[in-house]
Write a protein that holds these residues in place. Sequence first.
Motif, PDB file in Angstrom:
ATOM      1  N   ASP A 158     -66.090 -43.920 -84.805  1.00  0.00           N
ATOM      2  CA  ASP A 158     -65.285 -43.047 -85.670  1.00  0.00           C
ATOM      3  C   ASP A 158     -63.929 -43.657 -86.032  1.00  0.00           C
ATOM      4  OD1 ASP A 158     -63.780 -42.770 -83.354  1.00  0.00           O
ATOM      5  OD2 ASP A 158     -64.104 -40.617 -83.155  1.00  0.00           O
ATOM      6  N   GLY A 159     -63.695 -44.920 -85.624  1.00  0.00           N
ATOM      7  CA  GLY A 159     -62.452 -45.604 -85.962  1.00  0.00           C
ATOM      8  C   GLY A 159     -61.347 -45.457 -84.930  1.00  0.00           C
ATOM      9  N   THR A 160     -61.576 -44.681 -83.883  1.00  0.00           N
ATOM     10  CA  THR A 160     -60.564 -44.518 -82.840  1.00  0.00           C
ATOM     11  C   THR A 160     -60.776 -45.572 -81.752  1.00  0.00           C
ATOM     12  OG1 THR A 160     -61.891 -42.882 -81.659  1.00  0.00           O
ATOM     13  CG2 THR A 160     -60.299 -42.043 -83.277  1.00  0.00           C
ATOM     14  N   SER A 161     -59.862 -45.619 -80.804  1.00  0.00           N
ATOM     15  CA  SER A 161     -59.963 -46.594 -79.724  1.00  0.00           C
ATOM     16  C   SER A 161     -59.578 -45.957 -78.392  1.00  0.00           C
ATOM     17  CB  SER A 161     -59.072 -47.797 -80.019  1.00  0.00           C
ATOM     18  OG  SER A 161     -57.724 -47.395 -80.134  1.00  0.00           O
ATOM     19  N   VAL A 162     -60.054 -46.571 -77.315  1.00  0.00           N
ATOM     20  CA  VAL A 162     -59.776 -46.088 -75.966  1.00  0.00           C
ATOM     21  C   VAL A 162     -59.267 -47.276 -75.144  1.00  0.00           C
ATOM     22  CG1 VAL A 162     -60.732 -45.054 -73.872  1.00  0.00           C
ATOM     23  CG2 VAL A 162     -61.604 -44.358 -76.116  1.00  0.00           C
ATOM     24  N   PRO A 163     -57.967 -47.302 -74.830  1.00  0.00           N
ATOM     25  CA  PRO A 163     -57.443 -48.373 -73.975  1.00  0.00           C
ATOM     26  C   PRO A 163     -57.649 -48.043 -72.497  1.00  0.00           C
ATOM     27  CG  PRO A 163     -55.650 -46.996 -74.753  1.00  0.00           C
ATOM     28  CD  PRO A 163     -56.915 -46.439 -75.357  1.00  0.00           C
ATOM     29  N   PHE A 164     -57.847 -49.077 -71.679  1.00  0.00           N
ATOM     30  CA  PHE A 164     -57.916 -48.884 -70.236  1.00  0.00           C
ATOM     31  C   PHE A 164     -57.599 -50.203 -69.542  1.00  0.00           C
ATOM     32  CE2 PHE A 164     -62.174 -50.336 -71.196  1.00  0.00           C
ATOM     33  CZ  PHE A 164     -62.578 -51.059 -70.083  1.00  0.00           C
ATOM     34  N   THR A 165     -57.339 -50.127 -68.256  1.00  0.00           N
ATOM     35  CA  THR A 165     -57.047 -51.300 -67.444  1.00  0.00           C
ATOM     36  C   THR A 165     -58.048 -51.349 -66.303  1.00  0.00           C
ATOM     37  OG1 THR A 165     -54.708 -51.122 -67.976  1.00  0.00           O
ATOM     38  CG2 THR A 165     -55.266 -52.441 -66.057  1.00  0.00           C
TER      39      THR A 165
END
Length: 191
Positions: A158-165
């Motif tokens: 959907d064009g969104t993003s999910v950052p994580f470490t």
Amino acid sequence: MRTRFFRGSRRNILTAAVLVGALGTLGLAGCGDSDESATGTGPSPAPTAGTATTLTIKDPWVKASEAGVMTAAFGVLVNDTAADITITAAESPASPMELHEMTMDGGKMVMQPKKGGFVVKANSSHELAPGGDHLMLMKPAQAIEAGAEVSFTLKLADGTSVPFTAVAKPFAGAEESYDPGMSMPMGSSAP
């Protein structure tokens, strides 16, 4: 006089409660969770433009590796929404990346890019694990030492993003390798 004051206060308290509830729903209330959300193990941060809050990553980790040697990242992708979520790509400043799967080919388990990405069904989870689906770090520029934290961003359809470490861990598993052409004989498995 006292009764009027009570009624007015009651109305103000009700209005304030509704406003606080609305702010909490928007992710504007709350504090002290930023460290947990950065690792993907706690609540997601407040929404920002282009960032999804519908997908979380539990227990993210990456296999420690030498510079230039392929390795992979793992964890559990959790979708708490009523719609399927498709992950189309992954990025990291540590390395170029691909989404990979393990599949049977000629009686052997082989690693290959995952066409169409990972689909996390509505109200369910999808495990990324050694010997299964994983986030492939194709050629890390520097060694990924045990205990190091590596930043990732999942790109959604959907064009969104999910950052994580994710934290790097030493891991031998079933002695799987993430070299090109990696295969495992049928019957072998990685934990």
